[in-house]
Write a protein that holds these residues in place. Structure first.
Motif, PDB file in Angstrom:
ATOM      1  N   ALA A   1       0.863  -1.182   0.000  1.00 18.01           N
ATOM      2  CA  ALA A   1       0.000   0.000   0.000  1.00 18.01           C
ATOM      3  C   ALA A   1       0.897   1.229   0.000  1.00 18.01           C
ATOM      4  N   LEU A   2       0.967   1.914  -1.135  1.00 20.93           N
ATOM      5  CA  LEU A   2       1.808   3.102  -1.255  1.00 20.93           C
ATOM      6  C   LEU A   2       0.997   4.338  -0.888  1.00 20.93           C
ATOM      7  N   SER A   3       1.438   5.064   0.122  1.00 18.12           N
ATOM      8  CA  SER A   3       0.754   6.281   0.535  1.00 18.12           C
ATOM      9  C   SER A   3       0.964   7.385  -0.503  1.00 18.12           C
ATOM     10  N   ARG A   4       0.197   8.450  -0.386  1.00 24.21           N
ATOM     11  CA  ARG A   4       0.398   9.592  -1.281  1.00 24.21           C
ATOM     12  C   ARG A   4       1.806  10.148  -1.123  1.00 24.21           C
ATOM     13  N   ALA A   5       2.334  10.125   0.108  1.00 27.20           N
ATOM     14  CA  ALA A   5       3.694  10.603   0.336  1.00 27.20           C
ATOM     15  C   ALA A   5       4.699   9.772  -0.458  1.00 27.20           C
ATOM     16  N   SER A   6       4.564   8.441  -0.403  1.00 25.44           N
ATOM     17  CA  SER A   6       5.477   7.570  -1.141  1.00 25.44           C
ATOM     18  C   SER A   6       5.355   7.782  -2.648  1.00 25.44           C
ATOM     19  N   LEU A   7       4.126   7.917  -3.134  1.00 25.44           N
ATOM     20  CA  LEU A   7       3.933   8.143  -4.564  1.00 25.44           C
ATOM     21  C   LEU A   7       4.559   9.469  -4.995  1.00 25.44           C
ATOM     22  N   GLN A   8       4.467  10.487  -4.116  1.00 28.19           N
ATOM     23  CA  GLN A   8       5.093  11.768  -4.433  1.00 28.19           C
ATOM     24  C   GLN A   8       6.610  11.647  -4.452  1.00 28.19           C
ATOM     25  N   HIS A   9       7.177  10.923  -3.476  1.00 27.88           N
ATOM     26  CA  HIS A   9       8.620  10.692  -3.460  1.00 27.88           C
ATOM     27  C   HIS A   9       9.063  10.024  -4.762  1.00 27.88           C
ATOM     28  N   LEU A  10       8.372   8.952  -5.144  1.00 24.75           N
ATOM     29  CA  LEU A  10       8.740   8.222  -6.359  1.00 24.75           C
ATOM     30  C   LEU A  10       8.592   9.097  -7.595  1.00 24.75           C
ATOM     31  N   SER A  11       7.541   9.894  -7.638  1.00 25.58           N
ATOM     32  CA  SER A  11       7.334  10.792  -8.772  1.00 25.58           C
ATOM     33  C   SER A  11       8.454  11.824  -8.860  1.00 25.58           C
ATOM     34  N   ASP A  12       8.846  12.395  -7.711  1.00 23.78           N
ATOM     35  CA  ASP A  12       9.938  13.371  -7.685  1.00 23.78           C
ATOM     36  C   ASP A  12      11.236  12.772  -8.222  1.00 23.78           C
ATOM     37  N   LEU A  13      11.402  11.473  -8.028  1.00 23.40           N
ATOM     38  CA  LEU A  13      12.618  10.790  -8.466  1.00 23.40           C
ATOM     39  C   LEU A  13      12.517  10.262  -9.892  1.00 23.40           C
ATOM     40  N   GLY A  14      11.403  10.526 -10.563  1.00 27.12           N
ATOM     41  CA  GLY A  14      11.208  10.007 -11.909  1.00 27.12           C
ATOM     42  C   GLY A  14      10.902   8.522 -11.929  1.00 27.12           C
ATOM     43  N   LEU A  15      10.358   8.007 -10.811  1.00 26.68           N
ATOM     44  CA  LEU A  15      10.099   6.578 -10.681  1.00 26.68           C
ATOM     45  C   LEU A  15       8.618   6.250 -10.570  1.00 26.68           C
ATOM     46  N   TRP A  16       7.763   7.186 -10.922  1.00 22.68           N
ATOM     47  CA  TRP A  16       6.326   6.913 -10.924  1.00 22.68           C
ATOM     48  C   TRP A  16       5.666   7.781 -11.971  1.00 22.68           C
ATOM     49  N   PRO A  17       4.787   7.199 -12.787  1.00 19.46           N
ATOM     50  CA  PRO A  17       4.370   5.787 -12.804  1.00 19.46           C
ATOM     51  C   PRO A  17       5.463   4.875 -13.333  1.00 19.46           C
ATOM     52  N   LEU A  18       5.297   3.575 -13.080  1.00 19.28           N
ATOM     53  CA  LEU A  18       6.279   2.574 -13.477  1.00 19.28           C
ATOM     54  C   LEU A  18       5.694   1.622 -14.511  1.00 19.28           C
ATOM     55  N   GLU A  19       6.475   1.334 -15.520  1.00 17.67           N
ATOM     56  CA  GLU A  19       6.057   0.372 -16.534  1.00 17.67           C
ATOM     57  C   GLU A  19       5.871  -1.002 -15.893  1.00 17.67           C
ATOM     58  N   ASP A  20       4.824  -1.695 -16.277  1.00 14.56           N
ATOM     59  CA  ASP A  20       4.499  -3.046 -15.798  1.00 14.56           C
ATOM     60  C   ASP A  20       3.949  -3.081 -14.376  1.00 14.56           C
ATOM     61  N   VAL A  21       3.703  -1.925 -13.768  1.00 19.98           N
ATOM     62  CA  VAL A  21       3.093  -1.879 -12.443  1.00 19.98           C
ATOM     63  C   VAL A  21       1.748  -1.176 -12.565  1.00 19.98           C
ATOM     64  N   GLU A  22       0.671  -1.957 -12.429  1.00 17.88           N
ATOM     65  CA  GLU A  22      -0.675  -1.384 -12.532  1.00 17.88           C
ATOM     66  C   GLU A  22      -1.210  -1.112 -11.134  1.00 17.88           C
ATOM     67  N   PRO A  23      -1.380   0.161 -10.772  1.00 19.31           N
ATOM     68  CA  PRO A  23      -1.855   0.475  -9.425  1.00 19.31           C
ATOM     69  C   PRO A  23      -3.377   0.411  -9.326  1.00 19.31           C
ATOM     70  N   ALA A  24      -3.856   0.123  -8.149  1.00 19.64           N
ATOM     71  CA  ALA A  24      -5.280   0.240  -7.849  1.00 19.64           C
ATOM     72  C   ALA A  24      -5.435   1.428  -6.916  1.00 19.64           C
ATOM     73  N   ALA A  25      -6.159   2.431  -7.331  1.00 18.90           N
ATOM     74  CA  ALA A  25      -6.329   3.628  -6.510  1.00 18.90           C
ATOM     75  C   ALA A  25      -7.053   3.283  -5.211  1.00 18.90           C
ATOM     76  N   LEU A  26      -6.535   3.809  -4.115  1.00 15.86           N
ATOM     77  CA  LEU A  26      -7.148   3.607  -2.808  1.00 15.86           C
ATOM     78  C   LEU A  26      -7.930   4.868  -2.449  1.00 15.86           C
ATOM     79  N   HIS A  27      -9.254   4.783  -2.534  1.00 13.12           N
ATOM     80  CA  HIS A  27     -10.097   5.954  -2.284  1.00 13.12           C
ATOM     81  C   HIS A  27     -10.494   6.091  -0.817  1.00 13.12           C
ATOM     82  N   ALA A  28     -10.582   4.978  -0.110  1.00 13.02           N
ATOM     83  CA  ALA A  28     -11.031   5.038   1.278  1.00 13.02           C
ATOM     84  C   ALA A  28     -10.574   3.793   2.018  1.00 13.02           C
ATOM     85  N   LEU A  29     -10.553   3.913   3.356  1.00 12.30           N
ATOM     86  CA  LEU A  29     -10.253   2.785   4.236  1.00 12.30           C
ATOM     87  C   LEU A  29     -11.388   2.659   5.238  1.00 12.30           C
TER      88      LEU A  29
END
Length: 397
Positions: A51-79
């Motif tokens: 489960a990648l948090s918004r913070a983690s996704l932002q970190h990866l995006s800042d590093l040019g590592l998101w989105p990733l080829e061959d990795v299909e995410p499922a958006a988490l709208h609620a818990l």
């Protein structure tokens, strides 16, 4: 590569999600990086999800590592959280933050493979062997591989997982606690569409979570069952296991059916007594492990990477030795506090919801319901779980 002929800035042992992320980011920022990793890079999908948090996704995006080829995410709208009685309920919703989602659920095996592929394309040196020995001097560090190769650098980053050989070689003490629980993982076919909602129910012997997958009628199960219960579940057919899961979880998502293999992992909390020393730093599972009930394991590791990148980048701008104790202590001070806080919080939650005391269960149930009516408190908890984060800048080398 002949490791005796040059000294790298950084050598990273282990190229899972955290190690690969560090390798890619530091290389892009002008560091000469070597990686020692025994994985072939051909690994595919696993039974585990992250489960990648918004913070983690932002970190990866800042590093040019998101989105990733061959990795299909499922958006988490609620818990949606339920206590064992079903009367205590708490819902965290991305709409409360004015965001599209709270993060994303991804297949852990595919995530690691994609990050490793990106890192390997840029790394100055990549040795596909197991790192087994370490020699530290005042001026540098030397990693010895299983095949006898020697890689020299000014800084060693141990990212080789919970059973870190490098951490052991460095003599770093580790505090460990066995929960007496086993994580049961499987893909589950749902009778009702999950609509991007993750469900977690606290049961008598541990939490049971169903995390949304890209297919609206499939979810990833993470069931923290008591060890004896997990042994019993191992003996069941898929049909009987599905019935046991239905009895435990309820009919919130309709009829449940097992798809594919089930996997079982013993749950252990661990924390290294220190994260850094002369010429080395520990990151990710090599430094800490927490209970999976909050889904923060990979997020804590990526936060380690984010902080260490920023620390080393700052040292480089001042022409400071990246392996100096003073530089590395700044990373340790920042990360140890957050990681310890998460370890304690998840441990307390796991213990609290497993209690057999009726009065305690009633208080917890009421607490969930009260929190559910307080938007500001819910927003605070979502922020603590990584709903917001500062950006990671990129200073050109």
């Amino acid at each position: 590569m002949t490791g005796r002929q040059r000294v790298l800035d950084v050598v990273i042992v282990g190229a899972g999600a955290v190690g690969a992320c560090l390798s890619h980011a530091l290389t892009v920022r002008g560091f000469e990086v070597g990686v020692v990793d025994a994985q072939t890079g051909d690994e595919g999908a696993s039974t585990r999800t992250s489960a990648l948090s918004r913070a983690s996704l932002q970190h990866l995006s800042d590093l040019g590592l998101w989105p990733l080829e061959d990795v299909e995410p499922a958006a988490l709208h609620a818990l949606q959280i339920l206590d064992r009685s079903g009367r205590g309920r708490l819902r965290f919703d991305s709409a409360d933050l004015g965001e599209e989602d709270l993060g994303a659920i991804v297949n852990h095996g595919l995530l690691e493979a994609a990050l490793r592929k990106k890192a390997r394309a840029l790394a100055g040196a990549w040795v596909q062997e197991r790192g087994e020995g370490v020699v530290i001097t005042d001026s540098g560090v030397e990693v010895v591989t299983k095949g006898g190769r020697r890689i020299r650098a000014r800084l060693l980053i141990a990212a080789d997982g919970a059973q870190s050989v490098i951490r052991e070689q460095l003599g770093v003490p580790v505090l460990q606690y066995r929960y007496g629980q086993t994580a049961v993982c499987a893909d589950i076919r749902l009778g009702n569409a999950h609509e991007g909602v993750a469900w977690q129910r606290f049961l008598a012997n541990g939490p049971c979570a169903l995390l949304p997958l890209p297919d609206a009628h499939r979810a990833s199960l993470i069931w923290s069952a008591a060890d004896q219960e997990a042994l019993r579940l191992r003996t069941l057919s898929d049909a009987d296991f599905a019935r046991a899961l239905q009895d435990a979880f309820g009919d919130h998502l309709g009829p449940l059916h097992v798809e594919g293999e089930r996997a079982y992992f013993p749950l252990v909390a661990s924390h290294a007594r220190h994260y850094t020393g002369p010429r080395f730093a520990l990151v990710g599972d090599a430094a800490h492990r927490v209970h999976p009930l909050a889904g923060q394991g990979v997020n804590l590791g990526l936060a380690d990477a984010h902080t260490l990148i920023r620390t080393l980048q700052s040292a480089r701008s001042r022409s400071t030795d990246p392996g100096s104790r003073r530089v590395l202590r700044a990373y340790e001070r920042e990360r140890k506090a957050e990681n310890l806080a998460m370890l304690v919080a998840t441990d307390l939650l796991n213990r609290a919801f497993r209690t057999d005391r009726a009065w305690a269960r009633a208080i917890l149930s009421a607490g969930l319901n009260v929190t559910d009516t307080l938007p500001l408190l819910k927003t605070f908890f979502m922020g603590a779980a990584g709903a917001t984060t500062p950006r990671l800048t990129h200073d050109a080398p």
